[in-house]
Write a protein that holds these residues in place. Structure first.
Motif, PDB file in Angstrom:
ATOM      1  N   LYS A  78      -0.941   6.485   3.825  1.00  0.00           N
ATOM      2  CA  LYS A  78      -0.229   5.835   2.736  1.00  0.00           C
ATOM      3  C   LYS A  78       0.234   4.421   3.062  1.00  0.00           C
ATOM      4  O   LYS A  78       0.795   3.752   2.224  1.00  0.00           O
ATOM      5  N   LYS A  79      -0.009   3.981   4.262  1.00  0.00           N
ATOM      6  CA  LYS A  79       0.397   2.623   4.631  1.00  0.00           C
ATOM      7  C   LYS A  79      -0.513   1.598   3.956  1.00  0.00           C
ATOM      8  O   LYS A  79      -1.714   1.779   3.878  1.00  0.00           O
ATOM      9  N   ILE A  80       0.120   0.485   3.455  1.00  0.00           N
ATOM     10  CA  ILE A  80      -0.647  -0.597   2.827  1.00  0.00           C
ATOM     11  C   ILE A  80      -1.111  -1.552   3.911  1.00  0.00           C
ATOM     12  O   ILE A  80      -0.310  -2.080   4.688  1.00  0.00           O
ATOM     13  N   THR A  81      -2.398  -1.760   3.959  1.00  0.00           N
ATOM     14  CA  THR A  81      -2.971  -2.640   4.971  1.00  0.00           C
ATOM     15  C   THR A  81      -3.369  -3.970   4.343  1.00  0.00           C
ATOM     16  O   THR A  81      -3.365  -4.132   3.128  1.00  0.00           O
ATOM     17  N   GLN A  82      -3.721  -4.931   5.183  1.00  0.00           N
ATOM     18  CA  GLN A  82      -4.175  -6.231   4.693  1.00  0.00           C
ATOM     19  C   GLN A  82      -5.448  -6.091   3.887  1.00  0.00           C
ATOM     20  O   GLN A  82      -5.673  -6.836   2.926  1.00  0.00           O
ATOM     21  N   GLU A  83      -6.259  -5.139   4.257  1.00  0.00           N
ATOM     22  CA  GLU A  83      -7.504  -4.902   3.511  1.00  0.00           C
ATOM     23  C   GLU A  83      -7.199  -4.441   2.097  1.00  0.00           C
ATOM     24  O   GLU A  83      -7.873  -4.843   1.138  1.00  0.00           O
ATOM     25  N   ASN A  84      -6.158  -3.588   1.950  1.00  0.00           N
ATOM     26  CA  ASN A  84      -5.754  -3.167   0.602  1.00  0.00           C
ATOM     27  C   ASN A  84      -5.303  -4.348  -0.250  1.00  0.00           C
ATOM     28  O   ASN A  84      -5.621  -4.446  -1.440  1.00  0.00           O
ATOM     29  N   ILE A  85      -4.574  -5.277   0.396  1.00  0.00           N
ATOM     30  CA  ILE A  85      -4.077  -6.441  -0.332  1.00  0.00           C
ATOM     31  C   ILE A  85      -5.231  -7.341  -0.742  1.00  0.00           C
ATOM     32  O   ILE A  85      -5.300  -7.833  -1.877  1.00  0.00           O
ATOM     33  N   ASP A  86      -6.169  -7.569   0.172  1.00  0.00           N
ATOM     34  CA  ASP A  86      -7.309  -8.436  -0.128  1.00  0.00           C
ATOM     35  C   ASP A  86      -8.181  -7.856  -1.225  1.00  0.00           C
ATOM     36  O   ASP A  86      -8.782  -8.610  -2.013  1.00  0.00           O
ATOM     37  N   ASN A  87      -8.262  -6.573  -1.337  1.00  0.00           N
ATOM     38  CA  ASN A  87      -9.139  -5.933  -2.321  1.00  0.00           C
ATOM     39  C   ASN A  87      -8.423  -5.547  -3.608  1.00  0.00           C
ATOM     40  O   ASN A  87      -9.022  -4.942  -4.495  1.00  0.00           O
ATOM     41  N   ALA A  88      -7.146  -5.895  -3.673  1.00  0.00           N
ATOM     42  CA  ALA A  88      -6.380  -5.512  -4.861  1.00  0.00           C
ATOM     43  C   ALA A  88      -6.863  -6.293  -6.076  1.00  0.00           C
ATOM     44  O   ALA A  88      -7.222  -7.463  -5.991  1.00  0.00           O
ATOM     45  N   GLU A  89      -6.871  -5.675  -7.238  1.00  0.00           N
ATOM     46  CA  GLU A  89      -7.281  -6.287  -8.495  1.00  0.00           C
ATOM     47  C   GLU A  89      -6.265  -5.962  -9.583  1.00  0.00           C
ATOM     48  O   GLU A  89      -5.654  -4.903  -9.577  1.00  0.00           O
ATOM     49  N   VAL A  90      -6.092  -6.933 -10.489  1.00  0.00           N
ATOM     50  CA  VAL A  90      -5.188  -6.756 -11.615  1.00  0.00           C
ATOM     51  C   VAL A  90      -6.013  -6.712 -12.888  1.00  0.00           C
ATOM     52  O   VAL A  90      -6.826  -7.609 -13.147  1.00  0.00           O
ATOM     53  N   HIS A  91      -5.828  -5.691 -13.661  1.00  0.00           N
ATOM     54  CA  HIS A  91      -6.579  -5.524 -14.907  1.00  0.00           C
ATOM     55  C   HIS A  91      -5.598  -5.506 -16.074  1.00  0.00           C
ATOM     56  O   HIS A  91      -4.642  -4.737 -16.086  1.00  0.00           O
ATOM     57  N   LEU A  92      -5.804  -6.423 -17.039  1.00  0.00           N
ATOM     58  CA  LEU A  92      -4.999  -6.443 -18.254  1.00  0.00           C
ATOM     59  C   LEU A  92      -5.642  -5.569 -19.314  1.00  0.00           C
ATOM     60  O   LEU A  92      -6.853  -5.596 -19.508  1.00  0.00           O
ATOM     61  N   HIS A  93      -4.813  -4.798 -19.966  1.00  0.00           N
ATOM     62  CA  HIS A  93      -5.305  -3.896 -20.992  1.00  0.00           C
ATOM     63  C   HIS A  93      -5.358  -4.608 -22.344  1.00  0.00           C
ATOM     64  O   HIS A  93      -4.619  -5.563 -22.582  1.00  0.00           O
ATOM     65  N   PRO A  94      -6.191  -4.202 -23.225  1.00  0.00           N
ATOM     66  CA  PRO A  94      -6.232  -4.772 -24.580  1.00  0.00           C
ATOM     67  C   PRO A  94      -4.899  -4.584 -25.280  1.00  0.00           C
ATOM     68  O   PRO A  94      -4.174  -3.613 -25.049  1.00  0.00           O
ATOM     69  N   PHE A  95      -4.531  -5.529 -26.152  1.00  0.00           N
ATOM     70  CA  PHE A  95      -3.286  -5.466 -26.908  1.00  0.00           C
ATOM     71  C   PHE A  95      -3.635  -5.384 -28.384  1.00  0.00           C
ATOM     72  O   PHE A  95      -4.239  -6.300 -28.959  1.00  0.00           O
TER      73      PHE A  95
END
Length: 215
Positions: free
Chosen positions: A5-22
């Motif tokens: 469950k630890k957050i690694t640098q790899e998790n941060i580098d691969n993180a993505e933000v997705h906006l949902h339709p409004f």
């Protein structure tokens, strides 16, 4: 926390933000519209709202003498060396100066809606006051000058006001001094020389002489 469950640098580098339709509208459509509305709001607040709230003009005075009192609808607003703001409308102006005849006028003020925050509309007001009793006016200034001159030597805490030269400048600005009669000279004397002799007779220090010489 477990290793899984630890957050690694790899998790941060691969993180993505997705906006949902409004309301069924995709982010690619509503985001530009949102930014456009925000920009339009900022432009409205900067370019139009100040003109709506303060729709009027700056009064810019031009005339003689200087530093006359300005009354707008019988209320004192400042002097002619200032730029006075009035909202759009019709006003009664009264311009006064000690020793001069009062001038009254009616003015109609407009305004500017666009960009008034950065450059307000200006309304020029021309005036020319005529001396009422120039000899009495200059005599009063001379009396005040002599009082200051005989009060001692000024210090760093106070300086003599330029009362006499200010009065002479006010009269000169209206061409009142051209004939020299206001000086009250004797029959065998030049008016300016008689005036200077009277000034020097009341001057007890070089500092006090500045006002007289300037006059």
């Amino acid at each position: 926390m477990s290793e899984e469950k630890k957050i690694t640098q790899e998790n941060i580098d691969n993180a993505e933000v997705h906006l949902h339709p409004f309301l069924g509208v995709s982010p690619r459509k509503y985001l530009p519209a949102l930014y456009g509305l925000l920009l339009a709001l900022i432009l409205f607040l900067l370019l139009f709202l100040p003109g709506i709230n303060n729709y009027g003009s700056l009064l810019v005075f031009s005339g003689a003498p200087a530093e006359c009192a300005v009354y707008v609808d019988n209320a004192f607003k400042g002097d002619t060396d200032q730029r006075l703001f009035l909202k759009a409308g019709s006003y009664s102006l009264r311009i006064e100066h000690q020793g001069f005849q009062t001038e009254e006028m009616k003015v109609t003020i407009g305004g500017r809606l666009f960009g008034s925050l950065f450059s307000k509309k200006k309304a020029k007001v021309d005036y020319s006051l005529k001396p009422d009793k120039p000899i009495e006016f200059l005599d009063a200034a001379f009396g005040e000058f002599s009082t200051w001159s005989l009060s001692g030597t000024p210090s760093a805490l106070y300086q003599f006001p330029m009362v006499l030269s200010s009065a002479a400048s006010d009269l000169a600005s209206t061409s009142t001094l051209q004939d020299g009669g206001v000086f009250g000279a004797g029959a065998d004397d030049k008016p300016e020389m008689a005036f200077m002799r009277d000034i020097l007779s009341m001057t007890v220090s070089p500092v006090a002489a500045r006002d007289g010489l300037r006059a």
